[in-house]
Design a protein around this motif. Structure first.
Motif, PDB file in Angstrom:
ATOM      1  N   ALA A 186       0.979  -1.109  -0.063  1.00 32.23           N
ATOM      2  CA  ALA A 186      -0.053  -0.020  -0.153  1.00 32.23           C
ATOM      3  C   ALA A 186       0.844   1.346  -0.146  1.00 32.23           C
ATOM      4  N   SER A 187       2.018   1.199   0.555  1.00 31.41           N
ATOM      5  CA  SER A 187       3.055   2.320   0.709  1.00 31.41           C
ATOM      6  C   SER A 187       3.532   2.478  -0.520  1.00 31.41           C
ATOM      7  N   ALA A 188       3.783   1.464  -1.109  1.00 30.51           N
ATOM      8  CA  ALA A 188       4.456   1.396  -2.445  1.00 30.51           C
ATOM      9  C   ALA A 188       3.755   2.059  -3.586  1.00 30.51           C
ATOM     10  N   ARG A 189       2.382   1.901  -3.322  1.00 27.92           N
ATOM     11  CA  ARG A 189       1.491   2.132  -4.388  1.00 27.92           C
ATOM     12  C   ARG A 189       1.019   3.609  -4.357  1.00 27.92           C
ATOM     13  N   THR A 190       1.489   4.462  -3.314  1.00 27.23           N
ATOM     14  CA  THR A 190       1.170   5.889  -3.134  1.00 27.23           C
ATOM     15  C   THR A 190       2.018   6.918  -4.082  1.00 27.23           C
TER      16      THR A 190
ATOM     17  N   ALA B  64      13.466 -11.468  -6.595  1.00 24.94           N
ATOM     18  CA  ALA B  64      12.547 -11.532  -5.631  1.00 24.94           C
ATOM     19  C   ALA B  64      11.602 -10.250  -5.464  1.00 24.94           C
ATOM     20  N   GLY B  65      12.337  -9.076  -5.271  1.00 25.44           N
ATOM     21  CA  GLY B  65      11.847  -7.606  -4.988  1.00 25.44           C
ATOM     22  C   GLY B  65      11.121  -7.328  -6.349  1.00 25.44           C
ATOM     23  N   GLU B  66      12.007  -7.477  -7.432  1.00 27.43           N
ATOM     24  CA  GLU B  66      11.531  -6.876  -8.575  1.00 27.43           C
ATOM     25  C   GLU B  66      10.290  -7.632  -9.197  1.00 27.43           C
TER      26      GLU B  66
ATOM     27  N   ALA C 155       7.421  -6.259  -7.389  1.00 29.57           N
ATOM     28  CA  ALA C 155       7.078  -4.993  -7.826  1.00 29.57           C
ATOM     29  C   ALA C 155       6.040  -5.279  -9.039  1.00 29.57           C
ATOM     30  N   ARG C 156       6.587  -6.007  -9.875  1.00 28.47           N
ATOM     31  CA  ARG C 156       5.821  -6.239 -11.199  1.00 28.47           C
ATOM     32  C   ARG C 156       4.517  -6.862 -11.279  1.00 28.47           C
ATOM     33  N   THR C 157       4.693  -8.019 -10.147  1.00 30.01           N
ATOM     34  CA  THR C 157       3.194  -8.869 -10.023  1.00 30.01           C
ATOM     35  C   THR C 157       2.178  -8.034  -9.316  1.00 30.01           C
TER      36      THR C 157
ATOM     37  N   LEU D 145       8.941  -0.402  -6.140  1.00 31.32           N
ATOM     38  CA  LEU D 145       9.661  -0.677  -5.161  1.00 31.32           C
ATOM     39  C   LEU D 145      11.164  -0.185  -5.684  1.00 31.32           C
ATOM     40  N   GLN D 146      12.195   0.362  -5.028  1.00 32.00           N
ATOM     41  CA  GLN D 146      13.473   0.980  -5.397  1.00 32.00           C
ATOM     42  C   GLN D 146      14.489  -0.069  -4.829  1.00 32.00           C
TER      43      GLN D 146
END
Length: 328
Positions: free
Chosen positions: A150-154, A172-174, A177-179, A184-185
């Motif tokens: 939710a935070s990353a979609r702001t 795993a992080g990338e 982010a895509r799924t 995400l940075q």
């Protein structure tokens, strides 16, 4: 006639000897394998999870096959240095390669490693899986993966630390982010240890590291686990839900570990190694030890492991291409 026999018999004896004995330095084709020490090349430094697995398997092979097994660490270039050594070794079963999922990631990152990851190796056996885990500082306001997403979609990217560029944890992080459609940075570190330290200190808001490396800091109350990346919950931290359980269906990324041999290694040798390693991994004391270290013990046929590696090369290759990850 006697003179003729005297001249022919030595030649006949030499011919028979040549048929019955191989050239100097070559072993008879029917010689029992193994007849001398085996080397397992590890593409990481001593002390890490892959190295510990190789040493455990090596000790078991010594008992099973009756020959010493030497573990040789050849780190560097994300594992390509050690892999090239084995790719160029004779295909006789005496030089093996212990790798993890990074082996399947590298083809999408390195254009010219000096060998063909797809064609220069024969899969022997998959021996273990270990999940990665998304963690946050203990005092973080993020109490679950859904909070982090939710935070990353702001619109403001959420930084995440990983064990390094092109590692399974980075991907795993990338993949998350895509799924999940979240920003995400990536913040790469040189190993899981430094990444863990900075997340625990609050320098980075979130990290994704191997579950085994994070477990002590989670137990000490310095980190909080949000989700494991595996398709099922990890025995190491059964209370931590998977990513898929938290609103990202279909997400799964398990880091596997296994043995490879040079391509063209005789099928009988590969089968003998597969059977010996399977027996080692099935021992109750080995299973218990692996689980304590965060591994989920596994076993596979050579063909099943080969198929899994090929499938991972395809999906990781698509992901590295999508994010533009290249090292050369």
């Amino acid at each position: 006639m006697n003179r003729l026999l005297r001249s022919v018999l030595p030649l006949l004896a030499m011919s028979l000897a040549a048929c019955g004995n191989p050239p100097s330095g070559e072993a008879p084709k029917d010689a029992a394998y193994p007849s001398h020490p085996i080397t397992i090349v590890v593409t990481f430094p001593p002390g890490g999870g892959t190295d510990l697995l190789a040493r455990r398997i090596g000790a078991g092979l010594h008992e099973q096959l009756g020959q010493p097994v030497v573990v040789e660490n050849r780190p560097g270039a994300s594992g390509n240095i050690g892999a090239r050594v084995v790719a160029e070794s004779p295909p006789d079963g005496y030089t093996l390669l212990m790798v993890n999922s990074s082996f399947a990631i590298n083809p999408g990152v390195y254009r010219n490693p000096g060998f063909s990851p797809r064609e220069d190796f024969a899969a022997v056996i998959n021996v273990a899986f270990v999940p990665s885990v998304f963690v946050v500082p203990a005092a973080s306001a993020l109490h679950g993966l859904e909070d982090a997403l939710a935070s990353a979609r702001t619109g403001r990217p959420l930084p995440f630390a990983s064990c390094g560029n092109g590692t399974p944890q980075h991907l795993a992080g990338e993949m998350l982010a895509r799924t999940a459609g979240a920003a995400l940075q990536h913040v790469p570190y040189k190993g899981c240890g430094p990444a863990l330290s900075d997340v625990a200190a609050g320098q980075v808001g979130m990290g994704v590291v191997t579950a085994s490396s994070a477990a002590p800091l989670i137990a000490a109350g310095k980190l909080r686990a949000l989700a494991v990346t595996s398709p099922a919950r990890s025995p190491l931290m059964p209370a931590v839900p998977t990513v898929a359980e938290q609103g990202v269906p279909g997400y799964a990324l398990d880091q596997w570990h296994g043995l490879l041999a040079p391509a063209a290694t005789p099928a009988a040798v590969v089968a003998k190694l597969n059977a010996a390693v399977a027996k080692i991994v099935q021992r109750p004391e080995v299973q218990a030890s692996l689980r304590e270290q965060g591994f989920t013990p596994a076993s596979s046929t050579p063909s099943a492991f080969q198929d899994m590696i090929a499938a991972d090369m395809d999906r990781y290759g698509a992901l590295t291409a999508a994010i533009g990850l290249r090292a050369d």
